[in-house]
Design a protein around this motif. Structure first.
Motif, mmCIF file in Angstrom:
data_model
loop_
_atom_site.group_PDB
_atom_site.id
_atom_site.type_symbol
_atom_site.label_atom_id
_atom_site.label_comp_id
_atom_site.label_asym_id
_atom_site.label_seq_id
_atom_site.Cartn_x
_atom_site.Cartn_y
_atom_site.Cartn_z
ATOM 1 N N ALA A 9 8.875 0.862 -11.587
ATOM 2 C CA ALA A 9 9.431 0.829 -10.237
ATOM 3 C C ALA A 9 8.410 0.303 -9.234
ATOM 4 O O ALA A 9 8.761 -0.456 -8.307
ATOM 5 C CB ALA A 9 9.888 2.230 -9.838
ATOM 6 N N PHE A 10 7.150 0.676 -9.417
ATOM 7 C CA PHE A 10 6.094 0.210 -8.513
ATOM 8 C C PHE A 10 5.928 -1.304 -8.603
ATOM 9 O O PHE A 10 5.898 -2.009 -7.581
ATOM 10 C CB PHE A 10 4.786 0.919 -8.867
ATOM 11 C CG PHE A 10 3.568 0.323 -8.216
ATOM 12 C CD1 PHE A 10 3.436 0.287 -6.836
ATOM 13 C CD2 PHE A 10 2.537 -0.208 -8.990
ATOM 14 C CE1 PHE A 10 2.317 -0.270 -6.240
ATOM 15 C CE2 PHE A 10 1.420 -0.759 -8.405
ATOM 16 C CZ PHE A 10 1.315 -0.790 -7.020
ATOM 17 N N TYR A 11 5.831 -1.834 -9.818
ATOM 18 C CA TYR A 11 5.655 -3.277 -9.968
ATOM 19 C C TYR A 11 6.899 -4.044 -9.514
ATOM 20 O O TYR A 11 6.795 -5.163 -9.002
ATOM 21 C CB TYR A 11 5.308 -3.622 -11.416
ATOM 22 C CG TYR A 11 3.919 -3.194 -11.816
ATOM 23 C CD1 TYR A 11 2.826 -3.542 -11.035
ATOM 24 C CD2 TYR A 11 3.692 -2.422 -12.952
ATOM 25 C CE1 TYR A 11 1.546 -3.141 -11.397
ATOM 26 C CE2 TYR A 11 2.417 -2.020 -13.312
ATOM 27 C CZ TYR A 11 1.341 -2.384 -12.525
ATOM 28 O OH TYR A 11 0.084 -1.992 -12.869
ATOM 29 N N LYS A 12 8.074 -3.460 -9.686
ATOM 30 C CA LYS A 12 9.295 -4.097 -9.201
ATOM 31 C C LYS A 12 9.284 -4.184 -7.674
ATOM 32 O O LYS A 12 9.659 -5.222 -7.102
ATOM 33 C CB LYS A 12 10.516 -3.302 -9.678
ATOM 34 C CG LYS A 12 11.837 -3.931 -9.293
ATOM 35 C CD LYS A 12 13.005 -3.128 -9.829
ATOM 36 C CE LYS A 12 14.339 -3.760 -9.441
ATOM 37 N NZ LYS A 12 15.485 -2.973 -9.964
ATOM 38 N N GLY A 65 0.808 -1.218 0.000
ATOM 39 C CA GLY A 65 0.000 0.000 0.000
ATOM 40 C C GLY A 65 0.838 1.263 0.000
ATOM 41 O O GLY A 65 0.521 2.246 -0.680
ATOM 42 N N ALA A 66 1.945 1.240 0.761
ATOM 43 C CA ALA A 66 2.837 2.410 0.780
ATOM 44 C C ALA A 66 3.469 2.615 -0.596
ATOM 45 O O ALA A 66 3.586 3.755 -1.070
ATOM 46 C CB ALA A 66 3.909 2.217 1.845
ATOM 47 N N ALA A 67 3.877 1.519 -1.237
ATOM 48 C CA ALA A 67 4.443 1.630 -2.588
ATOM 49 C C ALA A 67 3.398 2.152 -3.574
ATOM 50 O O ALA A 67 3.709 2.954 -4.460
ATOM 51 C CB ALA A 67 4.971 0.265 -3.040
ATOM 52 N N GLN A 121 1.171 9.249 -6.252
ATOM 53 C CA GLN A 121 1.630 10.629 -6.128
ATOM 54 C C GLN A 121 2.587 10.994 -7.261
ATOM 55 O O GLN A 121 2.479 12.066 -7.860
ATOM 56 C CB GLN A 121 2.296 10.831 -4.768
ATOM 57 C CG GLN A 121 1.356 10.744 -3.589
ATOM 58 C CD GLN A 121 2.071 10.848 -2.252
ATOM 59 O OE1 GLN A 121 3.306 10.826 -2.190
ATOM 60 N NE2 GLN A 121 1.311 10.963 -1.171
ATOM 61 N N THR A 122 3.516 10.091 -7.553
ATOM 62 C CA THR A 122 4.482 10.357 -8.624
ATOM 63 C C THR A 122 3.786 10.483 -9.976
ATOM 64 O O THR A 122 4.088 11.397 -10.762
ATOM 65 C CB THR A 122 5.532 9.234 -8.680
ATOM 66 O OG1 THR A 122 6.181 9.127 -7.414
ATOM 67 C CG2 THR A 122 6.562 9.505 -9.753
ATOM 68 N N SER A 123 2.838 9.599 -10.251
ATOM 69 C CA SER A 123 2.135 9.632 -11.540
ATOM 70 C C SER A 123 1.275 10.885 -11.667
ATOM 71 O O SER A 123 1.176 11.468 -12.750
ATOM 72 C CB SER A 123 1.262 8.377 -11.688
ATOM 73 O OG SER A 123 2.046 7.211 -11.654
ATOM 74 N N ALA A 124 0.645 11.296 -10.572
ATOM 75 C CA ALA A 124 -0.190 12.504 -10.617
ATOM 76 C C ALA A 124 0.644 13.739 -10.931
ATOM 77 O O ALA A 124 0.226 14.616 -11.697
ATOM 78 C CB ALA A 124 -0.918 12.677 -9.291
ATOM 79 N N ILE A 125 1.853 13.795 -10.378
ATOM 80 C CA ILE A 125 2.697 14.972 -10.576
ATOM 81 C C ILE A 125 3.361 14.950 -11.953
ATOM 82 O O ILE A 125 3.376 15.958 -12.664
ATOM 83 C CB ILE A 125 3.761 15.056 -9.464
ATOM 84 C CG1 ILE A 125 3.087 15.308 -8.110
ATOM 85 C CG2 ILE A 125 4.766 16.165 -9.760
ATOM 86 C CD1 ILE A 125 4.026 15.234 -6.934
ATOM 87 N N SER A 126 3.908 13.799 -12.320
ATOM 88 C CA SER A 126 4.730 13.731 -13.535
ATOM 89 C C SER A 126 3.923 13.497 -14.809
ATOM 90 O O SER A 126 4.412 13.786 -15.905
ATOM 91 C CB SER A 126 5.771 12.620 -13.398
ATOM 92 O OG SER A 126 5.134 11.358 -13.271
ATOM 93 N N PHE A 169 6.136 8.374 -16.505
ATOM 94 C CA PHE A 169 5.029 7.549 -16.016
ATOM 95 C C PHE A 169 5.378 6.058 -16.117
ATOM 96 O O PHE A 169 5.114 5.286 -15.189
ATOM 97 C CB PHE A 169 3.769 7.856 -16.830
ATOM 98 C CG PHE A 169 2.593 6.977 -16.509
ATOM 99 C CD1 PHE A 169 1.976 7.038 -15.272
ATOM 100 C CD2 PHE A 169 2.109 6.074 -17.446
ATOM 101 C CE1 PHE A 169 0.890 6.226 -14.971
ATOM 102 C CE2 PHE A 169 1.026 5.266 -17.156
ATOM 103 C CZ PHE A 169 0.421 5.345 -15.911
ATOM 104 N N VAL A 170 5.984 5.665 -17.230
ATOM 105 C CA VAL A 170 6.375 4.261 -17.402
ATOM 106 C C VAL A 170 7.432 3.869 -16.379
ATOM 107 O O VAL A 170 7.386 2.772 -15.797
ATOM 108 C CB VAL A 170 6.884 4.030 -18.838
ATOM 109 C CG1 VAL A 170 7.490 2.641 -18.978
ATOM 110 C CG2 VAL A 170 5.756 4.207 -19.839
ATOM 111 N N GLU A 171 8.391 4.753 -16.127
ATOM 112 C CA GLU A 171 9.420 4.455 -15.130
ATOM 113 C C GLU A 171 8.816 4.303 -13.737
ATOM 114 O O GLU A 171 9.194 3.408 -12.974
ATOM 115 C CB GLU A 171 10.472 5.562 -15.139
ATOM 116 C CG GLU A 171 11.329 5.582 -16.404
ATOM 117 C CD GLU A 171 12.281 6.763 -16.433
ATOM 118 O OE1 GLU A 171 12.276 7.544 -15.449
ATOM 119 O OE2 GLU A 171 13.009 6.925 -17.432
ATOM 120 N N ALA A 172 7.870 5.176 -13.407
ATOM 121 C CA ALA A 172 7.210 5.076 -12.097
ATOM 122 C C ALA A 172 6.421 3.782 -11.984
ATOM 123 O O ALA A 172 6.426 3.114 -10.935
ATOM 124 C CB ALA A 172 6.299 6.282 -11.880
#
Length: 382
Positions: free
Chosen positions: A262-265, A126-128, A134-139, A256-259
């Motif tokens: 990283a999330f799935y990793k 959940g934290a990830a 947050q990262t996707s919303a900003i970037s 967005f793809v990088e975020a």
């Protein structure tokens, strides 16, 4: 007050003139100034960009926040310029429930200890997820919204102004055309006899008035043409800026793809760690299942005097006539001692269990090699 009334009357007259010109164009009764092909292509490209950007933006919102009520709430907070309250993710909420259940059932029991481990993992997931949102919303989301609510509104405003100036230009062209036709008609009127001097004076006066009207209409046409050309250049520059918008959105898409990667990793790493931790916990369910499937005499013997795996000689273990299964190895495993069998990911081995054996382990065979293998590293196939 007089100025306001005059301004209002002028605006109303301009609006009426544009409405008449627009209606006549639709009815095919008036000519329309056409833009060049390059300008038309720029406008078509801009419309296409707006259309697909809006679709991508809306669907990304759904991906990041599937709950429509939550999206409406966030929209209202944003419009009211209030801080959006922190919202617990579904994984974090599930983790809280599992940890609460573990406290009730007892953290020392197999079920309670497993619930506790899984709940902690769900919290980390959940934290990830929150960091990813947050990262996707900003970037990604914010640049798309800025284009739709900023750049595109400016382009739309300038295009509407250009269309109004085009209607004014075509209306001026129509007035010049009508004035010249009336002037030519007045000039072609036959000369009047001297016995009718009054009609001759009226004819000459009408010709002069139409000449003056033509000059006035041509002056208005030159002014309208200059305003239209100036506005067309401004609009063209804005439309050409769509290329820069595509470059910016491309960069945001990479972020967005990088975020997302990283999330799935992170999720994959957390789940692998959870599997390893669960492999070290007592598995009462598997033990009970093994005992329940064993013959009554063997089950009672295992319960009364369990065989320790440390005292079991692997070379003396024989595969049963029935009960062997094929298994696929999920991860590499290095044997800790001579009683264990080293494994390579994706290989297939034969596995089976023996009475009294720890439920977290199986006997694995690969050709002439034999040894204990951990259950959590295997996927049973048959």
């Amino acid at each position: 007050m007089d100025f306001s009334v005059k301004k209002l009357a002028c605006g109303a007259g301009q609006f009426l003139s544009r409405a008449v010109q627009f209606t006549e164009e639709k009815l095919g009764q008036a000519e329309k100034t056409e833009l060049d092909a390059h300008f038309e292509n720029l406008m078509s490209r801009a419309d296409c960009t707006k259309h697909w950007t809006e679709k991508i933006y809306r669907q990304t919102e759904v991906l990041l926040q599937p709950n429509p009520s939550a999206r409406i709430e966030e929209f209202l907070y944003e419009k009211l310029d209030w801080k959006v309250p922190s919202r617990v993710t579904n994984s974090e909420l599930l983790g809280q429930y599992m940890e609460g259940a573990a406290e009730e059932f007892g953290a020392g029991t197999p079920y309670g200890s497993t619930l506790l481990k899984v709940g902690e993992c769900e919290r980390r997931l959940g934290a990830a997820e929150r960091d990813f949102l947050q990262t996707s919303a900003i970037s990604f989301l914010t640049p798309l919204r800025n284009f739709l609510e900023g750049d595109w509104r400016t382009i739309s405003k300038e295009r509407r102004l250009l269309e109004n100036l085009r209607l004014d230009l075509d209306a001026c062209k129509a007035r010049v055309k009508k004035a010249k036709a009336a002037e030519a008609k007045a000039a072609m009127a036959p000369d009047f006899q001297e016995t009718r001097p009054r009609n001759y004076v009226l004819s000459a006066s009408a010709s002069a008035l139409w000449t003056e009207e033509v000059e006035k209409a041509e002056q208005e046409l030159r002014t309208a043409q200059a305003e239209f050309d100036r506005q067309a250049e401004v609009t063209r520059l804005l439309l050409e800026g769509i290329s820069s918008t595509h470059v910016n959105h491309l960069r945001c898409l990479h972020e967005f793809v990088e975020a997302q990667a990283a999330f799935y990793k992170q999720c994959h790493h957390h789940m692998q760690e959870l599997q390893k931790e669960l492999g070290r916990l007592p598995n009462a369910f598997a033990l009970n299942s093994t005992n329940s499937m064993a013959p009554p005499d063997l089950a009672s013997e295992a319960a009364s005097s369990p065989v320790e795996m440390d005292t079991l000689k692997i070379e003396e273990v024989q595969a049963p006539a029935t009960g062997t299964r094929k298994a696929k190895v999920l991860y590499d495993y290095d044997a800790a001692d001579s009683s264990e069998l080293s494994l390579l990911a994706d290989e297939l081995i034969t596995v089976y269990t023996v009475p009294g054996m720890d439920s977290d382990w199986l006997i694995g065979e690969r050709g002439n090699q034999k040894g204990k293998v951990p259950v959590t590293y295997l996927e049973l196939l048959s």
